[in-house]
Structure formats: C-alpha cells, structure tokens
Design a protein around this motif. Sequence first.
Motif, PDB file in Angstrom:
ATOM      1  N   THR A   8      41.455  -3.187  17.208  1.00  0.00           N
ATOM      2  CA  THR A   8      40.342  -2.587  16.604  1.00  0.00           C
ATOM      3  C   THR A   8      39.677  -3.307  16.022  1.00  0.00           C
ATOM      4  OG1 THR A   8      42.731  -2.657  15.490  1.00  0.00           O
ATOM      5  CG2 THR A   8      41.913  -0.396  15.747  1.00  0.00           C
ATOM      6  N   VAL A  19      40.872   5.566   8.560  1.00  0.00           N
ATOM      7  CA  VAL A  19      40.624   6.054   9.003  1.00  0.00           C
ATOM      8  C   VAL A  19      43.074   6.415   9.149  1.00  0.00           C
ATOM      9  CG1 VAL A  19      42.411   4.790  11.646  1.00  0.00           C
ATOM     10  CG2 VAL A  19      40.152   3.692  10.198  1.00  0.00           C
ATOM     11  N   PRO A  20      42.532   7.221  10.157  1.00  0.00           N
ATOM     12  CA  PRO A  20      44.228   8.672   9.890  1.00  0.00           C
ATOM     13  C   PRO A  20      45.093   7.816  10.314  1.00  0.00           C
ATOM     14  CG  PRO A  20      41.951   9.509  11.484  1.00  0.00           C
ATOM     15  CD  PRO A  20      41.718   8.138  11.066  1.00  0.00           C
ATOM     16  N   GLN A  23      46.714   7.010  13.500  1.00  0.00           N
ATOM     17  CA  GLN A  23      45.870   5.973  14.902  1.00  0.00           C
ATOM     18  C   GLN A  23      46.660   4.962  14.127  1.00  0.00           C
ATOM     19  OE1 GLN A  23      43.410   7.254  16.796  1.00  0.00           O
ATOM     20  NE2 GLN A  23      43.114   9.748  15.571  1.00  0.00           N
ATOM     21  N   GLY A 287      42.822   8.806  36.195  1.00  0.00           N
ATOM     22  CA  GLY A 287      42.440   9.326  35.116  1.00  0.00           C
ATOM     23  C   GLY A 287      41.072   9.877  35.071  1.00  0.00           C
ATOM     24  N   GLY A 353      48.446  11.581  36.363  1.00  0.00           N
ATOM     25  CA  GLY A 353      47.727  10.284  36.612  1.00  0.00           C
ATOM     26  C   GLY A 353      47.180  10.187  35.669  1.00  0.00           C
ATOM     27  N   GLY A 354      46.771   8.330  35.209  1.00  0.00           N
ATOM     28  CA  GLY A 354      45.642   7.993  34.437  1.00  0.00           C
ATOM     29  C   GLY A 354      46.915   7.571  33.551  1.00  0.00           C
ATOM     30  N   ILE A 355      48.142   7.881  33.306  1.00  0.00           N
ATOM     31  CA  ILE A 355      48.490   7.273  32.453  1.00  0.00           C
ATOM     32  C   ILE A 355      49.990   6.426  32.915  1.00  0.00           C
ATOM     33  CG2 ILE A 355      50.286   7.882  29.965  1.00  0.00           C
ATOM     34  CD1 ILE A 355      47.904  10.210  29.868  1.00  0.00           C
ATOM     35  N   ALA A 407      51.488  15.574  17.556  1.00  0.00           N
ATOM     36  CA  ALA A 407      49.898  14.353  17.425  1.00  0.00           C
ATOM     37  C   ALA A 407      49.139  15.679  17.607  1.00  0.00           C
ATOM     38  CB  ALA A 407      50.060  13.736  18.251  1.00  0.00           C
ATOM     39  N   GLY A 408      48.554  16.253  18.233  1.00  0.00           N
ATOM     40  CA  GLY A 408      47.274  16.841  18.284  1.00  0.00           C
ATOM     41  C   GLY A 408      46.737  16.377  19.160  1.00  0.00           C
ATOM     42  N   THR A 409      46.700  15.536  20.087  1.00  0.00           N
ATOM     43  CA  THR A 409      46.639  15.113  20.930  1.00  0.00           C
ATOM     44  C   THR A 409      45.805  15.887  22.733  1.00  0.00           C
ATOM     45  OG1 THR A 409      48.668  14.659  22.750  1.00  0.00           O
ATOM     46  CG2 THR A 409      47.002  12.909  21.285  1.00  0.00           C
TER      47      THR A 409
ATOM     48  N   GLY B  17      45.372  13.998   9.526  1.00  0.00           N
ATOM     49  CA  GLY B  17      43.699  12.978   9.419  1.00  0.00           C
ATOM     50  C   GLY B  17      42.864  13.441   8.764  1.00  0.00           C
ATOM     51  N   ASN B 358      36.662   9.028  31.306  1.00  0.00           N
ATOM     52  CA  ASN B 358      37.195   8.577  32.270  1.00  0.00           C
ATOM     53  C   ASN B 358      38.159   9.186  30.359  1.00  0.00           C
ATOM     54  OD1 ASN B 358      40.394   9.048  32.392  1.00  0.00           O
ATOM     55  ND2 ASN B 358      41.099   6.879  32.671  1.00  0.00           N
ATOM     56  N   ILE B 360      40.929  10.128  29.536  1.00  0.00           N
ATOM     57  CA  ILE B 360      42.423   9.735  28.987  1.00  0.00           C
ATOM     58  C   ILE B 360      42.317   8.303  28.945  1.00  0.00           C
ATOM     59  CG2 ILE B 360      43.624  12.115  29.418  1.00  0.00           C
ATOM     60  CD1 ILE B 360      44.478  10.565  31.861  1.00  0.00           C
ATOM     61  N   THR B 403      37.226   3.073  15.551  1.00  0.00           N
ATOM     62  CA  THR B 403      37.562   1.984  16.964  1.00  0.00           C
ATOM     63  C   THR B 403      37.090   2.196  18.358  1.00  0.00           C
ATOM     64  OG1 THR B 403      39.694   0.747  18.327  1.00  0.00           O
ATOM     65  CG2 THR B 403      39.991   3.232  16.905  1.00  0.00           C
ATOM     66  N   GLN B 405      38.617   1.565  20.610  1.00  0.00           N
ATOM     67  CA  GLN B 405      40.284   1.657  21.032  1.00  0.00           C
ATOM     68  C   GLN B 405      40.553   3.656  20.969  1.00  0.00           C
ATOM     69  OE1 GLN B 405      41.628  -0.236  22.686  1.00  0.00           O
ATOM     70  NE2 GLN B 405      40.621  -1.393  22.125  1.00  0.00           N
ATOM     71  N   LYS B 410      38.287  12.625  22.877  1.00  0.00           N
ATOM     72  CA  LYS B 410      38.552  13.160  21.139  1.00  0.00           C
ATOM     73  C   LYS B 410      37.279  12.948  20.733  1.00  0.00           C
ATOM     74  CE  LYS B 410      43.293  11.741  19.818  1.00  0.00           C
ATOM     75  NZ  LYS B 410      44.043  11.732  19.107  1.00  0.00           N
TER      76      LYS B 410
END
Lengths: 410, 515
Positions: A8, A19-20, A23, A287, A353-355, A407-409, B17, B358, B360, B403, B405, B410
């Motif tokens: 970071t 920064v929340p 995170q 991804g 995929g991607g993860i 988590a709201g992703t 947050g 990408n 994600i 960040t 990262q 988002k």
Amino acid sequence: MSVDMNTTPNLPAGERARVPLSQRLGGLGGNARQYGIFGALVVIILLFQVLTDGKLLLANNVASLFQQNAYVMILAIGMVMVIVAGHIDLSVGSVVAFVGGIVALSMRDLDLPWAVAILIGLAAGALVGAWQGFWVAYIGIPAFIVTLAGMLVFRGLALVLVGETVAGLPPEFISIAGGSLPNVLGFVGNADVVTLVIGAVAFLALAFTQVRARQSMRKHNLHAEPVGVFITKLVLVALGIGALTVILSFSAGGTPIVLVIVGVLVVVYSFLMGRTVFGRHIYAIGGNRAAAALSGVSTKRVDFWIFVNIGVLAAVAAIVTTSRAGAAIAAAGQNYELDAIAACFIGGAAVTGGIGRISGAIVGALIMGVLNMGLSIMAVDPAWQQAIKGLVLLLAVAFDLLNKRRAGTR
Amino acid sequence: MNDHILEMRGITKRFPGVIALQDVTLAVRRGEVHAICGENGAGKSTLMKVLSGVYPHGDYEGDIVLDGKTVEFRGIRDSEAEGVVIIHQELALSPYLSIAENIFLGNEQLSSRGVVDWNRTNARAADLLRQVGLTERPDTRVMDIGVGKQQLVEIAKALSKEVKLLILDEPTAALNDEDSAHLLGLIRGLRDRGITSIIISHKLNEIEAIADSTTIIRDGRTIETLEMHGAEPVSEERIIRGMVGRSLDNRFPEHTPSIGAEVLRIEDWTVHHPVDQSRLVVDGASITVNRGEIVGLAGLMGAGRTELAMSVFGRSYGSRISGRVFKDGKPVHLHTVDQAIKSGLAYATEDRKHYGLNLIDTVQHNVSAAALDKLSRGGVVDRRQEGTVAERFRKDLNIKTHTVQAFVGKLSGGNQQKVVLSKWIYADPDVLILDEPTRGIDVGAKYEIYTIINKLAEQGKGVLVISSELPELLGICDRIYTLSQGRVTGEVPRAEATQERLMQYMTMEKDGKAS
C-alpha cells in the motif's frame, strides 16, 4: 504458503485515516479471504481432534493424511491454473489411469528402470495435455467438451492398456508413495532428526524471504504491513510448521516422500503463478480474455501450455497413485477430477475464472483430506462421508459468496 | 403549482467505509422532465437505486414520498408496482428473445388456461412499439436491431408496466445524434401524456434541450435545483459550475502543436466483416499521423472507425484485411497484437469494461499488463518496481484510489479510463490510438484526459483520437479525418474545421454526394 506481500502506498497520516477499515484489513496480506480458508482448516482439524478423541493428530495418521491425499493436491495445483484461466479439466482421473498403465507396463513388460519409466510417464502426460490443449487453444472447442471427450478416450485407452491389473512393480517405485526420507541423522528421543531439520530449514527460508521482501519494500518507499501484524504472522506460521514437523518426526517413517514432492510443487507453482509473467498472463486471461488479448497476451499459447502443464501434473499424480496401489489398475483415478475441482473451489477459486490461488487449492484439498480421515477414524459409513463432503463444498462456496456480498464487492 | 409526484427527503446511504449519499433531497413535479447532473461518482446512480428499490427500505435513511404517501420499497417489483420504472445504462434486454418477449418478460401475457397467449403478446407489443415510433415486427430478435432501437424497446417495456415515473440512466450514452434526438422527442411526447421522467445524463446540451428542472448532485449531496424555464435561461456553463463547484472557463486545455515527422501511415486499408466476409467494413482507407500531432477520426456509428483502428492493431478485428502500414516510413507487418505493441502502437479501446481492463484485478496489475516485459527479468516480474511504476501513474494521472492494490472494478469511469491510459503510456508507444477516450466520463475528468493527450503529443508521440463528440474533436485535434461507410471522405485541418463541415463529410454517401 504463498509468499504474498501487500504494497500500500505511503500515504500521509491524514489520508491513511480515511482508508476504510475493510480495505486496511484486506491489506493484511493479499486478501482476508485467504485467512478465512486457513481458519476453516484449523477449525475442522480441531473439531475432528476432539471428535476422534485425539486420534486425528496421531503421528502416523498425519503422515498417512499426506500420503492418501497427495494426488488431490498435485492435481489441484494444475486444476487451479486451468480454472483461473476460465477453463475446466474433467479428464485428469482418466489420464491418471492411462499414464499409470504406461508407467507400470514400461517397468514390468519392457523391463525399463523405474526412473526411466517415470520419465516416460511424464512425457506421456505432456503429450496428453498437448493433445487437449491443441483442441482448446487452437481449434477453440470449450475445454468442458474437449476434456469430457478426453475423460472417455483416456479411460478407454487405460482399459485397453491395462486389461488385467499390472502388479509386481519394483520396490523403489513402490516407496515413492509409501516411503519416507531415510533417517540418516538418527533420533532425538523418538523424533526423526531429518524431519526436524527440514521443518527448521523450511521455516527459516520462509522467514528469510519475508523479511527481505519487507526490507525491499521499505527501501522502495512502499507501505508494508505494521510490524506487529508481520511478527504475529511469522509466529503463527512458525507454530504451524513447528507442530507439523514435531508430529511428523514421531511418525513411523519421518517425512513422507510425497510430502516433499507436494512441497516442492507448491513452492514452484506459487512462484510461477504469483511472480512470473506466465502466471500474470493466466490471471489476465481469466479476468478478461479480450482485454488480455488486446494487451498483447498470446491467449492461445497460454491456454495450450496450461493444458500441457496439467497433463504433466496428472502424470505425477498417476505415478503417486500407481506407486501407492502397488499396481496399475484400469479403474484407477475414478472421480479424481471432481476431488481436484472441489479442492479448488473450496480454496476460493472463481467459477468464472480470474481468481484462485495455489495455496487456496492446497488448503481446499487438505480440508477434504481431514474430513475423509476424521470421518474414517470415527467409522462413519462411506456413503455418508460422501454426502458430508458434498455439503461442505456447497457450504464453503456459499459462505464465500455471502461474505463477498456483505463486503459489498458485488 | 407544487404538485410533486416524488419527494425524496434526507436520503443518506452508507457503504462500508463510505457515505455515498448524505441528506439528499429531490423533489420532482408531476409531468415534468427532471434532469439529474453530477460528476461520475457523485451519487446519481446510487440515488436512483434507492428510489427504485434496488437498495431496499432500511438500507438507507430518509423518506421517499410518492404521490403523497410514504413508500417503502423492498425491491424492484415493489417500485414497479407503484409505476416507478428504471431503465439502466446497460440495457437489460435478452438478445436472443424477440422484441415482444422482451417487453413482456416477467409480465407474460397469459391466456385463461395459463399458457402464453402469443397473439395477444404480439398485438400488444405492436401497439407499444407504435407508441415509441418503432416499425419493427414484434417477433424480431432484439440482437438484430441497433442499440438506438433497443433503447426504445426498453421504453416500450416500461410503458407496458403502466409507468408513472420513468427513470432513464444515461439513455443516450451509446446512441448517435439521430437516435438521441428521436429518443429525446419521445421523452417529450411521454411528458405530454402525463408521464414524469427523471433523466441522468452527461450530455449537457441534451439537458438544456429537454429538462424542465435540473438537480445537481456533488459528492453525495444535493447542491441545487435549477428551473430551466425560469426568468433567466440556464446555460451549460451554469450547470458545469454547479457540478464541479467552480467554473470551467475553458473545456479544452491550451495546446500549441509542434508537428514533426510522419510516424504512422496507413495506405489503402480494406477490411471485411469477421463473420460475413463479403461485407466491406473499411474500404481503401488511407491516413497518416505525424509526431506531436493529435489527429481526429470522426464518423457516425457504423462508419468503421473502431474497425479500422482494431484491424490495424494486430488484426484484432475483421477478415480479408489488405493494405499497407508504415511506421516511421518503413513498412511493418502487424499480424498480432504483440507485434503491434513492439512496433510502437497502442490502442485504448472504447469499451473499457469488455476490452480494456481486468476489473477483478488491481490497478497495479492493470497498469503493467501491456508491458510486463519491461518489468521482468527471465520471466519473473519485479513486483517492487511494478508497484513503483503504478504508484507513479497514480500520482501523475491523478487516479483517485487510496492504493494501487484496489480493484479496478471499484473505480469510477474516469479513473478507470486513466488506468487504461496508464497502461498504454507505460508501454511507451510512438502512436496512441484512443477510441472514445472520454465516453461516460464527467466534465472534470474529461479536462484531465485532454491534458494527458496534449502532454503525449508534446512528448512527440502521434495521437489518433476516435470520437463521436464533434466539439471534442474540434477542441483538441490538429487535423480531423472523416469516415463514412468505411471510406475516408474528408481531411480537415484544425483552422478550417466546423461541426457543419465535418457532419457533411460524415454523411457522404458512396457516390460522393452528401445525403
């Protein structure tokens, strides 16, 4: 197991505060979800330790946990790469039987030395992978279909090759799956010194790379995790490795050879996925395939090589499986593909995929292995064992999904 | 006169947050067209999601008063039952189903025996299509009609639900001028029939043309509501001032070109459709780009702009491609994207989500994606250096993320676009092809993107900008090509370019006459 450091940026104190929290927790080392999986493994181990009156963590049980489940871990390593790239491989179980047949016949009928037979097996696995990779990458047939065909083709070929069980394999070959590293350094009390040394070296190597990565990050002015968290992490890792080492050192043979094979594969492939251009390309393709192609990634070549790779790993699994059974059987490897796929998904790989991570897949395989072993010790009917494993798979993925949603992703 | 169909009072919506909306107030009069303006990330879409029940009651604070009574929606079904229908930016139609099936999706027209009554379905659909000015047969598959018409099908679908309050989120973002004009006319027609509309748009000229009042949201707060037909006419500049909190005197940054040698020349470039290989998409196009020059490529939708760019960029599009490409005067063969990148080309796509990023993965990994070779030795990525590079672009391009990262998915549209630009700038090309670089981006971020484009030109790179917004091309380009039906129909230097002249070339038919 994966050596993941978080970077970071070095923000001024005021900005840092904004920064929340989520995170910042996410910054604890890649993603908090990885910890969730490790946590689940620890909980399941403790649960069965209690349920089995302490039998689960008996030295010999731990050693055979690895010996029994080595094949899943080896296959899961290849599978997670295939899944991250957005494919699937249903053929690995049949490939295990097919290659197992080739290896056994090379030794018994061709009288080849066991080492040569192993090389032939690995080459056969690579060829099988190249065959399937060709259809997926260069012809563009979905991997589901190509490997479904492969599942039938290679099971059929295994039946042709191994009409009757091929037994009478050399003892060196047999000891791959059942044997342990030779006890050349003697014992301290009843503990095997070789195992203790390996454990200590493994921890020191890990600690060394982590500390160096941390120093390098400071030098480049990137924000590293707080000292407290870093040390806690190292202490927990030390406890884990220490406990495993001590328990194994009291087992009948010390360190199982397959554990060394799996350990080397995990280190090599974690590095490959996390640190190399090839690994990065796999994640990029999974991804967003179109974006990866437009960024200059040769998607076909990457697709081809991940199938070659899982072919080779299926051959490794075939060698371990054949060695463990002491014979090649045409019916070997039934449902292995499903075990490997389940391990990947429990370990957090995304269906789309991607993860996904090597370490996650290994932990997923261990969760399944501990379940197997714990339930067996408790003498639960195998039929029920299967049902319970299915439920665990479902709940693991559901838990993951709900967690992400909260988590709201999404 | 204060007959409000909708009042939202003190709406506050928190995400972990972040406070997305803070004490937002919105009052919409019955039978008006009410525009909502704000920069990307200001909270417009969040507010509409609160209104339409996507975020259920209890998930936010504050009251929604519809037709004088307080409502508590638990989902989209609840809000639709009350006549509130939202049409999202990304169309929610199923491409393989017919228009009629789409219109009545989830609201199927059943016969008394409980099976689908196709005659009634198609008859009612035909009636609705007439109301929105479509002449297509109701059994046409949605994938076979253009985006503009799909948007109209969405409205027909809303009408089928007896809509009282229609919410349109960026309805014209993907439409050309003609389709946009038609859509705006339709919204006006609906207003005359008593249907209230809320429209979210970045296109201020449209808002000026159609809205009766405009509410401006900035940083999750209501700033003001402007009466568009009051004593004083409201100008675009006035709206911009409210949106960014300051006045933007100039929408385009100063740029003094210093034009160098030719860097890219495309000659007699011909491309056919990838599937229908007999169909010409680009027809003998020739263009040049010089160092330090910003060249525009104008054309209506379907003129072949993106197709031209992508086919040059490593044959990423099309079939039966012919023609010559010269880089710095030397012929080059760009058969793969990798070759194109190595030859010093970069193509930043018009469709960030599908072809650019990408989502994600992290900002850092996306920035390095096109130039990992520069960051690796022996196939091993140097992650520290990668982090340093990403961090540098975060600062240089002012990417708003705490960040590198963070996941790209988002970020807001403008910041995502900056990530795309970072990726290609880091690849250090000589020619950058930027396809709709400011699509779906708010005014403030657009200015930043233009500044970046200028800087690239000042560094001696050639920049080719593809855009549907003529004022944008006129504002930043040194020279503009027009494309019509796959052919280059005009080449206009900056000094002589006007919207009218470009439009004339852009609509030129094959026989050379303007339509």
